[in-house]
Design an enzyme around this catalytic site. Structure first.
Site, PDB file in Angstrom:
ATOM      1  N   HIS A  69       0.811  -1.216   0.000  1.00 62.16           N
ATOM      2  CA  HIS A  69       0.000   0.000   0.000  1.00 62.16           C
ATOM      3  C   HIS A  69       0.846   1.268   0.000  1.00 62.16           C
ATOM      4  CE1 HIS A  69      -4.089  -1.827   1.402  1.00 62.16           C
ATOM      5  NE2 HIS A  69      -3.500  -2.535   0.449  1.00 62.16           N
ATOM      6  N   PHE A  95       8.191   5.057  -4.731  1.00 59.00           N
ATOM      7  CA  PHE A  95       9.210   4.991  -3.690  1.00 59.00           C
ATOM      8  C   PHE A  95       8.644   4.480  -2.367  1.00 59.00           C
ATOM      9  CE2 PHE A  95      10.085   8.520  -6.616  1.00 59.00           C
ATOM     10  CZ  PHE A  95      11.239   8.024  -7.208  1.00 59.00           C
TER      11      PHE A  95
END
EC number: 1.11.1.7
Length: 710
Positions: A224, A301
């Site tokens: 997530h 990222f």
């Protein structure tokens, strides 16, 4: 620069009917036709998006709810993501319409740059100026790579490590056209595959004797933080979602999962599970491929974006802007024995209220819209905002001259480092086992030539974690014994279940369960618990659940994923062609025969299923193919991240030394009422063995962050 596409080549790919109509030689004719076509398409695409939002709001206010409504809430695109998906929809539908009646508009080809501009696609030029001296990431991930600022930023296409494979070469998934062959064989229905391969009759889980529930939960946290592909809307002015929901009519972006003959769900759920295709974005110059490319709504990222959001407007709403301390906003209505919960969402009623109207507890607002999907995820989000506020408060004491923005950004930066360190130090070594060093060698510093974008296939590789989820969620008391009369919660009852946190015990009993209970073992003969395979998003007996295994298979086809052998070849592994060869790879002749009976050839096995079916590598929890796909992706997001915590200049040497003291056990000690924690929380632990008092757990020393006011 004007980019042109020769239409006959396009039409061969689209397989659309073409009329003999041809436009005038007037140079403005093409511009006018493109403009008029796009404007026409925008009208009904915009209407479809508005109708979808209104329908979701209305669904939450009615007394009759479905699993589809709960899924819609999770997969509903918002903000900039919604805009990007809508533009992608307009672009694709406009191209289809233009190709139906144009032959060679200007005598040269179709101007795709003009089409992209008219459709509202992002311009090729940067839309913002990068402050290359800033010590902080942008919320959107933009400007991380100085040469290519958009690389790894939110709301861009997922990367392709292998070309997409669609039925028509453009967008139609394999399995769309009845009888259509792939490598000489028809594809099996996803639910049939799920029933024969993923199911197991004895619902008793095979527990992992060496991994805790936290090991399972951390996988979802990482997922997530790095990828999310919301669904798109209908692509037609005549086709509606209701036809997909209620009548299982395949068309446009509706790709229902049909139930095979004899399936028990035929008696309770009709003919199918509704399934809507993932959101996609416009193609980008130089338009070498027009194949549909799915969106990643998040930054690529590992940056704690699930806490802070990659959407600037939401990121601001998540902050307490009335405080000078750089704090995250917390719930002002309820608390957990004096400790804060995240704020509630403003949507009324939210799915969390819908599934338990009596309790009336809304879902939580967080940096990721899926925060309340299940109770352990909501617990994790609660821990993270508490830790941010603890860090910001401590930093303000050290640096009373720091302003609100500096405190927020420094705490956010530390939280990002915590997730990076925990993932690479504690999680990946026991996931990838002996193969980790092969795929993720020691860090050598930032490399701006490394592409950190999340790959399309990675979104399926990470779904191995679905097979580590046990059928029960546990709540434990301060002695790590069953908590209360309902200490064991069936998994299907904890979806959208914030009321248990707010009105029934808080997060501490659940955190203890994460630390002291075992994850499920990913086992070839016991793949997915029925709680997920038959009861996904079934919080009560009035709502019939989805099948997560079927969804994973259908989604891989929706994304145009190449088959099992293509990815084996990509990773330098053997490509089995016969039953004997597949049996050798799987080390399981019975499983191999089932797969061959269903697919006809190993080349057609859907990537998610083939990858999770492989035997585990030594001391790891995934097979050879997954170690390759996961390892390569994690190496890229580390080496291609300018703000990686180990990159010199991101933190000082003293700060890096201090950061290495951070741990999940310390996070628990600092943000809950729990005072005894395991030394190795990702490993299986049986209290009191391996547990210590919080005073024995290293603390993060923030003194290296002290600065002298200039």
């Amino acid at each position: 620069m004007k980019v042109l596409l020769h239409l006959p080549a396009l039409l061969a790919s689209l397989t659309l009917l073409q009329t003999a109509a041809s436009a005038s030689d007037d140079p403005t004719a093409e511009t006018d036709i493109i403009h008029d076509t796009v404007e026409e398409v925008k009208v009904w695409v915009n209407k479809a998006f508005l109708d979808s939002r209104d329908r979701l709001k209305m669904a939450m206010t009615t007394k009759i709810h479905s699993t589809r409504h709960l899924s819609d809430y999770l997969k509903h695109a918002k903000g900039r993501t919604r805009t990007a998906i809508r533009s992608g929809q307009v672009w694709e539908e406009s191209l289809k319409k233009l190709s139906q009646f144009l032959t060679n508009v200007t005598g040269q080809g179709l101007d795709l740059t003009l089409l992209s501009w008219e459709a509202g696609c992002d311009p090729p030029a940067p839309t913002m100026t990068c402050n290359i001296s800033s010590p902080y990431r942008t919320i959107t991930g933009y400007c991380n790579n100085r040469k290519n600022p958009a690389l790894g930023s939110a709301n861009r296409a997922l990367a392709r490590w292998l070309p997409a494979e669609y039925e028509d070469g453009l967008s139609l998934p394999y399995g769309w056209t009845p009888g259509k062959m792939r490598n000489g064989f028809p594809l099996p229905q996803p639910r049939e595959v799920s029933n024969q391969i993923a199911a197991y009759l004895n619902e008793e889980d095979v527990l992992d004797q060496k991994r805790s529930m936290l090991f399972m939960q951390w996988g979802q946290i990482v997922d997530h933080d790095m990828d999310f592909a919301p669904e798109t809307e209908m692509g037609s002015d005549t086709y509606t979602k209701a036809q997909c929901d209620e009548h299982c009519i395949q068309g446009d972006n509706c790709f229902p999962i049909m139930f095979p003959p004899g399936d028990p769900k035929l008696k309770t759920q009709g003919k199918c599970m509704p399934f809507f295709r993932a959101g996609f974005v416009c193609p980008t110059p130089p338009y070498k491929s027009l194949a549909r490319e799915q969106i990643n709504a998040l930054t690529s990222f590992l940056d704690a974006s699930l806490v802070y959001s990659p959407e600037p407007s939401l990121a601001n709403r998540l902050r307490n802007l009335s405080s000078p301390l750089g704090l995250m906003a917390v719930n002002e209505e309820v608390s957990d024995n004096g400790r804060p919960f995240p704020p509630f969402v403003k949507m009324k009623p939210s799915p969390c209220e819908v599934i338990n109207a009596t309790a009336g507890v809304p879902c939580f607002l967080a940096g990721d819209s899926r925060a309340s999907e299940q109770i352990l995820l909501a617990t994790s989000h609660t821990l993270f905002i508490r830790e941010h506020n603890r860090l910001a408060t401590e930093l303000s004491r050290l640096n009373p001259h720091w302003d609100r923005e500096t405190l927020y950004q420094e705490a956010r930066k530390i939280m990002g480092a915590f997730i990076q360190i925990t993932t690479f130090r504690d999680y990946l070594p026991i996931l990838l086992g002996d193969e980790m060093q092969k795929w993720i060698p020691p860090y050598q510093g930032y490399n701006e030539s490394v592409d950190p974008r999340i790959s399309n296939v990675f979104t399926f590789a990470l779904r191995f974690g679905h097979l580590e989820i046990p059928s029960t969620v546990y709540r434990l008391d301060e002695n790590y014994q069953p908590w209360g009369s309902e200490s064991e919660l069936p998994l299907h009852t904890v979806f959208f279940n914030t009321w248990r946190l707010v009105k029934d015990g808080g997060i501490d009993p659940l955190v203890r369960g994460l630390l002291a209970k075992n994850a499920k073992l990913m086992h070839q003969n016991k793949m997915m618990t029925g709680e997920l395979r038959n009861k996904l998003f079934q919080p009560n007996h009035t709502i019939h659940g989805f099948d997560l295994a079927s969804i994973n298979i259908q989604r891989s086809r929706d994304h145009g994923q190449p088959g099992y052998n293509s990815w084996r070849a990509f990773c330098g592994l053997s490509q089995p062609k016969t039953l004997e060869e597949l049996s050798a790879v799987m080390k399981n002749e019975v499983l191999a025969k089932k797969l061959m009976d269903l697919y006809g050839t190993p080349s057609n096995i859907d990537i998610w299923l083939g990858a999770v079916a492989e035997p585990l590598v030594h001391r790891g929890r995934v097979g050879p193919l997954l170690t390759c796909l996961l390892g390569q992706q994690f190496q890229r997001i580390r080496d291609g991240d300018r703000f990686w915590w180990e990159n010199p200049g991101v933190f000082t040497e003293k700060q890096r030394e201090s950061l290495q003291k951070m741990s999940f056990s310390r996070l628990v000690c600092d943000n809950t009422g729990i005072d005894k924690v395991p030394l190795n929380p990702f490993q299986a632990n049986a209290y009191p063995h391996g547990f210590v008092d919080c005073s024995s757990i290293d603390k993060l020393d923030l003194s290296p962050w002290a600065s002298v006011k200039e």
